[in-house]
Design a protein around this motif. Structure first.
Motif, PDB file in Angstrom:
ATOM      1  N   THR A  45      90.085 -25.162 -45.757  1.00 53.13           N
ATOM      2  CA  THR A  45      89.141 -24.204 -46.087  1.00 53.13           C
ATOM      3  C   THR A  45      88.449 -23.642 -45.031  1.00 53.13           C
ATOM      4  O   THR A  45      88.350 -24.289 -43.886  1.00 53.13           O
ATOM      5  N   THR A  85      89.337 -25.879 -52.883  1.00 50.68           N
ATOM      6  CA  THR A  85      87.834 -26.435 -53.145  1.00 50.68           C
ATOM      7  C   THR A  85      87.733 -25.766 -54.288  1.00 50.68           C
ATOM      8  O   THR A  85      87.740 -24.382 -54.597  1.00 50.68           O
ATOM      9  N   THR A 113      85.100 -24.921 -57.848  1.00 56.70           N
ATOM     10  CA  THR A 113      83.766 -24.890 -58.371  1.00 56.70           C
ATOM     11  C   THR A 113      83.822 -25.292 -59.879  1.00 56.70           C
ATOM     12  O   THR A 113      84.595 -24.796 -60.711  1.00 56.70           O
ATOM     13  N   ASN A 141      82.107 -26.720 -63.547  1.00 57.74           N
ATOM     14  CA  ASN A 141      81.197 -26.583 -64.418  1.00 57.74           C
ATOM     15  C   ASN A 141      81.442 -27.504 -65.438  1.00 57.74           C
ATOM     16  O   ASN A 141      82.285 -27.735 -66.159  1.00 57.74           O
ATOM     17  N   ALA A 178      76.830 -27.899 -62.305  1.00 56.68           N
ATOM     18  CA  ALA A 178      77.815 -27.432 -61.422  1.00 56.68           C
ATOM     19  C   ALA A 178      78.042 -28.671 -60.412  1.00 56.68           C
ATOM     20  O   ALA A 178      77.378 -29.426 -60.010  1.00 56.68           O
ATOM     21  N   SER A 179      79.418 -28.743 -59.877  1.00 59.25           N
ATOM     22  CA  SER A 179      80.038 -29.500 -58.888  1.00 59.25           C
ATOM     23  C   SER A 179      81.023 -28.891 -58.026  1.00 59.25           C
ATOM     24  O   SER A 179      81.779 -27.967 -58.648  1.00 59.25           O
ATOM     25  N   THR A 180      81.061 -29.605 -56.900  1.00 58.66           N
ATOM     26  CA  THR A 180      82.180 -28.999 -56.185  1.00 58.66           C
ATOM     27  C   THR A 180      83.133 -29.749 -55.936  1.00 58.66           C
ATOM     28  O   THR A 180      83.018 -31.120 -55.620  1.00 58.66           O
ATOM     29  N   GLU A 192      81.443 -14.615 -52.788  1.00 61.84           N
ATOM     30  CA  GLU A 192      80.992 -16.017 -53.027  1.00 61.84           C
ATOM     31  C   GLU A 192      79.606 -16.099 -53.263  1.00 61.84           C
ATOM     32  O   GLU A 192      79.314 -16.810 -54.299  1.00 61.84           O
ATOM     33  N   GLU A 241      71.652 -39.602 -54.313  1.00 59.91           N
ATOM     34  CA  GLU A 241      70.859 -38.779 -53.041  1.00 59.91           C
ATOM     35  C   GLU A 241      69.727 -38.867 -52.670  1.00 59.91           C
ATOM     36  O   GLU A 241      68.766 -39.209 -53.769  1.00 59.91           O
ATOM     37  N   PRO A 269      84.700 -22.849 -48.747  1.00 61.78           N
ATOM     38  CA  PRO A 269      84.024 -23.667 -49.803  1.00 61.78           C
ATOM     39  C   PRO A 269      83.141 -22.896 -50.670  1.00 61.78           C
ATOM     40  O   PRO A 269      82.133 -22.356 -50.323  1.00 61.78           O
ATOM     41  N   SER A 270      83.276 -22.894 -52.123  1.00 61.61           N
ATOM     42  CA  SER A 270      82.210 -21.998 -52.831  1.00 61.61           C
ATOM     43  C   SER A 270      81.094 -23.034 -53.235  1.00 61.61           C
ATOM     44  O   SER A 270      81.244 -24.080 -53.137  1.00 61.61           O
ATOM     45  N   LEU A 271      80.123 -22.228 -53.775  1.00 61.09           N
ATOM     46  CA  LEU A 271      78.905 -22.654 -54.098  1.00 61.09           C
ATOM     47  C   LEU A 271      78.841 -23.165 -55.339  1.00 61.09           C
ATOM     48  O   LEU A 271      79.267 -22.339 -56.248  1.00 61.09           O
ATOM     49  N   PRO A 272      78.405 -24.418 -55.674  1.00 60.18           N
ATOM     50  CA  PRO A 272      78.237 -24.578 -57.350  1.00 60.18           C
ATOM     51  C   PRO A 272      77.323 -23.405 -58.054  1.00 60.18           C
ATOM     52  O   PRO A 272      76.467 -22.860 -57.515  1.00 60.18           O
ATOM     53  N   ARG A 273      77.705 -23.158 -59.203  1.00 64.21           N
ATOM     54  CA  ARG A 273      77.207 -21.955 -59.895  1.00 64.21           C
ATOM     55  C   ARG A 273      76.027 -22.192 -60.347  1.00 64.21           C
ATOM     56  O   ARG A 273      74.979 -21.539 -60.566  1.00 64.21           O
ATOM     57  N   GLY A 274      75.815 -23.449 -60.939  1.00 69.99           N
ATOM     58  CA  GLY A 274      74.426 -23.997 -61.710  1.00 69.99           C
ATOM     59  C   GLY A 274      73.448 -24.221 -60.641  1.00 69.99           C
ATOM     60  O   GLY A 274      73.622 -23.850 -59.439  1.00 69.99           O
ATOM     61  N   ARG A 275      72.325 -24.761 -61.394  1.00 75.05           N
ATOM     62  CA  ARG A 275      71.121 -25.027 -60.721  1.00 75.05           C
ATOM     63  C   ARG A 275      71.463 -26.118 -59.940  1.00 75.05           C
ATOM     64  O   ARG A 275      72.170 -27.038 -60.407  1.00 75.05           O
ATOM     65  N   ARG A 276      70.974 -26.377 -58.749  1.00 77.07           N
ATOM     66  CA  ARG A 276      70.986 -27.697 -57.822  1.00 77.07           C
ATOM     67  C   ARG A 276      69.584 -28.310 -57.743  1.00 77.07           C
ATOM     68  O   ARG A 276      68.669 -27.798 -57.400  1.00 77.07           O
ATOM     69  N   PRO A 277      69.463 -29.164 -58.743  1.00 76.45           N
ATOM     70  CA  PRO A 277      68.176 -29.971 -58.618  1.00 76.45           C
ATOM     71  C   PRO A 277      67.836 -30.399 -57.541  1.00 76.45           C
ATOM     72  O   PRO A 277      68.534 -30.844 -56.637  1.00 76.45           O
ATOM     73  N   TYR A 289      66.536 -33.405 -54.732  1.00 75.04           N
ATOM     74  CA  TYR A 289      66.777 -34.697 -54.764  1.00 75.04           C
ATOM     75  C   TYR A 289      65.708 -35.570 -54.767  1.00 75.04           C
ATOM     76  O   TYR A 289      64.563 -35.217 -54.571  1.00 75.04           O
TER      77      TYR A 289
END
Lengths: 584, 493
Positions: free
Chosen positions: A330, A465, A467, A469, A478-480, A581, B4, B470-478, B480
């Motif tokens: 990556t 990697t 993404t 849902n 969302a998770s990676t 991105e 976390e 590395p892509s970013l998660p699309r949803g809301r990130r709560p 911690y």
């Protein structure tokens, strides 16, 4: 240039034979030139000291003579070996070469772009396996009677890629299952399995991937219990059969169970068992199981085998060590979490493993580990040498060691008179980056060499990697998901709003069927979740089973597939623009 | 790494944890092979003797000793008292102002499991958690940092009769075989109620619904399994008898890995740890056990145990519970925080477990709550996480209190362990240090340096071209670190 000459001669002779006697072409080729003399070459016989300038004579598929003073026979086709080095033919100690590719599964939604509503939802029943035994009492995946030799097909692009990289013979095993079946040692030339086979069966193969779709064993826990119960059942059947055959009167006849009977040679230590194990704990578990049933264990994979040399040495367990070293695929992103130290360390440690095994006195042979670019086989062996492995030991690990481990050291693995004429001939030292494969002889004949191009991996391309849902009934979360692929096997981690964890029990089929488990943290509870789905290009979708919840669903995307070749040969593809991105 | 924390601390802790392993690897028995793993200088062998001086010692078995010493020799507690004599080369730890208590024992854990449930069948007594232990699970290190030294690693609760347990000492950094608690009696997980009847676990499409689907069915499954186990035992007894009589040509009965552990239960050789919630199902299982002549060792969770405390005591079972977690599903509603106190007063051996990699780090606080709810004494509360779970696991002769001759499994706190402000300074197992806060802190800079070096290494460099971002998660990130986590019942496996 020489290749073209050979081809021409072959063609003329074959045509002549065909015209004169109308025998099949394969036989006609058999009667073509079978005597070669490679003169004036540097010869590394492995069985003895290097001959700086000598001759190897090949006749009728065998090495007839080798030495500094050996004359070339008058009828031999001469190959000027000046500037060439002759090695014993390289052996790849674990592959699935020649095994059928699983047929790709139809997309769950009837193809890209099709409306999910337009086609009936397919049942989640597992795809029919390519490997199954009729009338077995055991489920698919627990059928040790399966024979690789029944499935081998000659002449695949993967076979060509392997031998163009200097590999002359390979252990090939069925692709999937817990008891995966029995492997064969094959030459990478020949018109069919019969001609290719050097020895079959060689070993029983055990993977630890749970069965799919609710069939026991559905977890790693059950895998061990199922293996144990079958080995116990086999031992009982063996004893019962002995008793019955001695005196059948008054006894109920034991069941004729070919699945269990296939385990008799394993229990009798006549046949070794290759267990797929990479991490230290997987290796120790495999050794535990082998000790429990007094099996002749061979470890395949062996990434962390250097951490378990105590156990391996104590039981004299050889390792089929993968040369498919992990590396970062990556690109950098300042937004991403740093990679775990564990991962960074593993990539740096990988090329050191062979030298450590050598130091610890653990026998090992090199295998390609489902690498996608076979040129890495020699390049990574050279890396192992850079990291402390003795050159001659590295060469042995590709020649005589696998021959010993597979019980064919008397006919293969060194350049000695009377052995099978498998030779790998290079211009330049084999561990030199600039070395070129000049000739490859298999069964005494030169084979065509093609430029090495990356081939499709064992499973659909799942690495990279993603993404994800994940919808567990309360909207997308969302998770990676980061996946590293080795053939059909996956490893990696998942991180995001549902916690961070390593994935386990992960696999991907050639049709893109993906499965893995991971602990998810949902509202403070950490619970095991099973992901089952399908990859189609850079998208994946499927279902999530979480203990204590209704089944959920997930979708995943990745910007693009990781390159399937080594960084050193990576064509300059366009990097994914960062802006895209961020705007997602 | 499932829970976390705030990101900065999480990062620092993660860094330290991920490579704490070689650092705490002391001891002569570790070969050069192990030191070679990291290429670091060999750690000095553990001193033959360690003495903790002038600490407050919570012995659990015989009260609290002020300004006292503990002498550790050969992995055992060699002496407890004042002004103890130690050899000249003994390691001396100043315990002034500090507290020592026995290592905490968690009687319900799913840490270090690569798989928790084999949920294909309702009876999976053949599966063994021992087969799937992951000694590198970072939760283990966090548990050490919470003073925990022993875990009861249980199969999940998907099945009426689940898999076999493993009792481990958290020897983090060692291979799994060194974790196994020597001589701990074997056990097995049972489960009653909603989980085995799959109330909250709908069947995946295309798969038949698994039996049982009711509490009646759960009872039947268990009775059926023990009926089969009894027949199986008879089969083998008969075979052995015929063999004894010298009969020839006998084909031995099939060994059945599912029934063998149940025969061990019938013979009293294997402990039953039964996941249970409601009073009626607790009584039901006691009835089954009485009918077949075996004992339940512990009722796990047992939120309604206070209603049947006398019956549990009469059966001789223990209860391993949460203090104040409930209402996370229907069968977990009728709970009270006085459960522990009522059970203790009724004579039931009671422990407080975590069933959660998060709560496992703070079992000291869970025990402290038992003093608030129901006025347990300090020693009674301490026993909930030490001597009582030790009895429940059959290891009370080895661990659970600070007594001469017991294993030196100890934790050293910078204040009273029942204070939320106290931290673990050191955790000992068999006299060896497996967690040391000062060393952890000191090591963090090294880890940063190691990371920097590793990131520069060729295989860790990002490809100059190709490769994916590395892509970013699309949803809301709560955010911690929410305390909302604590509203739940834990893993509840």
């Amino acid at each position: 240039m020489p290749n073209h000459r050979f081809k021409f001669i072959f063609a003329v002779v074959a045509l002549a034979a065909l015209l004169s006697s109308s025998v099949p072409i394969a036989q006609a080729q058999d009667s073509a030139i079978d005597t070669y003399a490679i003169t004036g070459a540097r010869i590394v016989p492995v069985s003895g000291p290097v001959i700086e300038r000598g001759t190897v004579v090949i006749r009728n598929g065998l090495i007839q003579a080798v030495g500094a003073e050996v004359p070339a026979p008058a009828d031999a086709r001469l190959i000027d070996g000046t500037g060439l080095t002759v090695y014993p033919g390289l052996i790849d100690a674990y592959t699935t070469l020649g095994m059928p590719q699983p047929t790709p599964q139809a997309s769950r939604t009837g193809g890209v772009g099709a409306s999910p509503a337009a086609t009936p939802a397919p049942s989640p029943s597992p795809q029919a396996s390519q490997f199954s035994s009729p009338n077995s009492t055991q489920p698919v995946g627990l059928q040790p009677e399966l024979q690789a030799i029944d499935y081998v097909r000659a002449g695949s692009p993967e076979i060509e890629a392997a031998r163009s990289s200097g590999i002359t013979a390979a252990l090939t095993s069925p692709r999937e299952g817990i008891f995966m079946g029995q492997s064969a040692l094959v030459n990478l030339a020949g018109a069919n399995a019969t001609q290719m086979t050097l020895r079959a069966p060689v070993a029983m193969h055990v993977g630890f991937t749970p069965l799919r779709a609710g069939v026991y064993p559905g977890s790693l826990l059950g895998v061990f219990s199922a293996l144990r119960q079958m080995l116990l059942d086999a031992e009982r059947l063996r004893i019962a059969t002995l008793i019955y055959e001695k005196s059948p009167r008054g006894l109920r006849r034991p069941e004729h169970d070919r699945s269990l009977a296939a385990l008799f040679p394993v229990l009798q230590r006549e046949m070794p068992v290759v267990m797929f194990a990479n991490t230290e704990r997987e290796i120790r578990r495999a050794v535990d199981l082998a000790e429990e049933f007094n099996l002749r264990l061979i470890i395949a994979g062996g990434a962390e085998s250097w951490k378990a040399t105590d156990r391996l040495r104590a039981r004299n367990v050889p390792v089929l060590l993968s040369l498919n070293f992990p590396r970062r695929t990556t690109a950098q992103s300042s937004e991403a979490d740093p990679e775990p130290l564990r991962v960074l360390r593993a990539r740096v440690e990988a090329p050191k493993t062979a030298a450590r095994l050598q130091q610890a006195g653990v026998r090992f042979a090199f295998q390609s580990g489902a690498m996608t670019n076979m040129a890495d086989f020699l390049l990574n062996a050279a890396k192992a040498v850079e990291h402390g492995l003795a050159r001659d030991e590295a060469l042995r690990a590709m020649t005589i060691r696998p021959a010993e481990i597979f019980g064919v050291a008397d006919r293969l693995g060194t350049i000695e008179a009377g052995k099978i004429a498998n030779l790998t001939i290079t211009r330049g030292d084999i561990f030199d980056k600039s070395a070129r494969i000049a000739y490859v002889f298999i069964d005494g004949r030169p084979v065509d060499l093609r430029p090495v191009t990356p081939t499709a991996p064992g499973g659909a391309n799942a690495g990279g990697t993603w993404t994800l849902n994940i919808n567990l009934g309360e909207g997308d979360v969302a998770s990676t998901l980061t996946l590293e692929q080795q053939g059909g096997r996956l490893s990696g981690s998942i991180s995001g709003a549902l916690g961070s964890a390593e994935i386990a029990n992960a696999s991907v089929g050639a049709g893109g069927e993906i499965r893995f488990t991971a602990p998810l943290t949902i509202g403070g509870q950490t619970t095991e979740a099973t992901f089952t789905g399908t990859i189609s290009g850079n998208e994946m979708r499927g279902t999530v089973q979480v203990e204590g919840r209704s089944p959920g669903s997930f979708t995943g995307t990745r910007p693009n597939a990781p390159p399937s070749n080594a960084p050193s040969t990576t064509p300059p593809t366009q990097a994914q623009p960062r802006t895209e991105e961020i705007s997602k | 790494m499932r829970i976390e924390m705030r990101r900065t601390t999480a990062l620092l802790l993660a860094l330290s944890i991920l490579s704490a392993t070689p650092f705490f690897r002391a001891g002569a028995q570790r070969s050069s092979n192990r030191q070679q793993r990291t290429g670091e200088a060999p750690t000095p062998p553990a001193p033959a003797e360690t003495v903790i001086r002038n600490a407050t010692i919570l012995t659990v078995s015989h009260g609290t000793l002020q300004n006292s010493d503990i002498l550790i020799r050969g992995g055992k507690i060699a002496a407890v008292g004042q002004n103890l004599k130690a050899s000249a080369n003994a390691r001396v730890i100043d315990g002034t102002g500090k507290y020592v208590m026995p290592g905490i024992i968690d009687c319900h854990s799913h840490s270090m499991l690569d798989a928790i449930n084999e949920s294909t069948y309702a009876v999976t007594s053949m599966v063994r958690t021992r087969d799937v232990l992951n000694p590198t699970d970072v939760d283990l290190y966090r548990e050490l940092a919470g003073g925990v030294t022993t875990l009861n690693i249980l199969h999940g609760s998907a099945n009426a009769i689940g898999g076999q347990n493993t009792v481990v000492k958290i020897k983090y950094g060692r291979p799994a075989e060194e974790f196994i608690f020597p001589g701990a009696p074997p056990g097995i997980k049972f489960a009653l109620g909603e989980n085995p009847k799959r109330t909250n676990f709908p069947t995946p499409a295309g798969q038949p619904r698994r039996y049982p689907a009711t509490r009646m069915g759960v009872e039947e499954v268990i009775r059926d399994a023990f009926t089969r186990a009894r027949d199986y035992k008879k089969l083998w007894d008969e075979y052995r008898a015929r063999l004894q009589k010298g009969e020839k040509n006998l084909i031995p009965p099939r060994r059945d890995l599912q029934l063998e552990p149940l025969v061990e239960v019938l013979e009293g050789k294997r402990f039953v740890h039964a996941h249970s919630y409601r009073a009626d199902e607790i009584l039901m299982l006691i009835q089954i056990a009485d009918d077949f002549g075996f004992k339940i060792r512990t009722f796990q969770h047992a939120l309604e145990a206070y209603k049947v405390a006398r019956e549990i005591a009469r059966h001789g079972a223990g209860a391993s519970i949460f203090i104040d977690n409930w209402a996370y599903k229907i069968e977990a509603y009728d709970a009270i925080p006085y459960n522990a106190a009522i059970l203790v007063r009724a004579g039931v051996n009671t422990s407080v477990n975590s069933d959660s990699n998060e709560r496992a780090r703070r079992l000291n606080i869970e025990a402290a709550k038992a003093m608030k709810y129901g006025d347990l004494s300090e020693d009674e509360a301490l026993k909930l996480i030490t001597l009582n779970p030790a009895w429940q696991l059959g290891i009370d002769s080895r661990v659970g209190s600070i007594d001469v001759g017991k294993d030196a499994d100890l934790c050293l706190w910078n204040g009273h362990p029942f204070s939320v402000y106290s931290r673990v300074e050191m955790t000992f197992i068999d006299g060896e240090v497996f967690f040391d806060r000062q060393q952890d802190l000191a090591r963090r800079a090294d880890l940063e340096r190691e990371r920097a070096t590793l990131e520069q290494a060729e295989p860790n460099r990002a490809p100059s071209s190709g490769g994916t971002s590395p892509s970013l998660p699309r949803g809301r990130r709560p955010a911690y670190g929410h305390d909302d986590d604590e509203l739940d019942g834990g893993n509840d496996q």
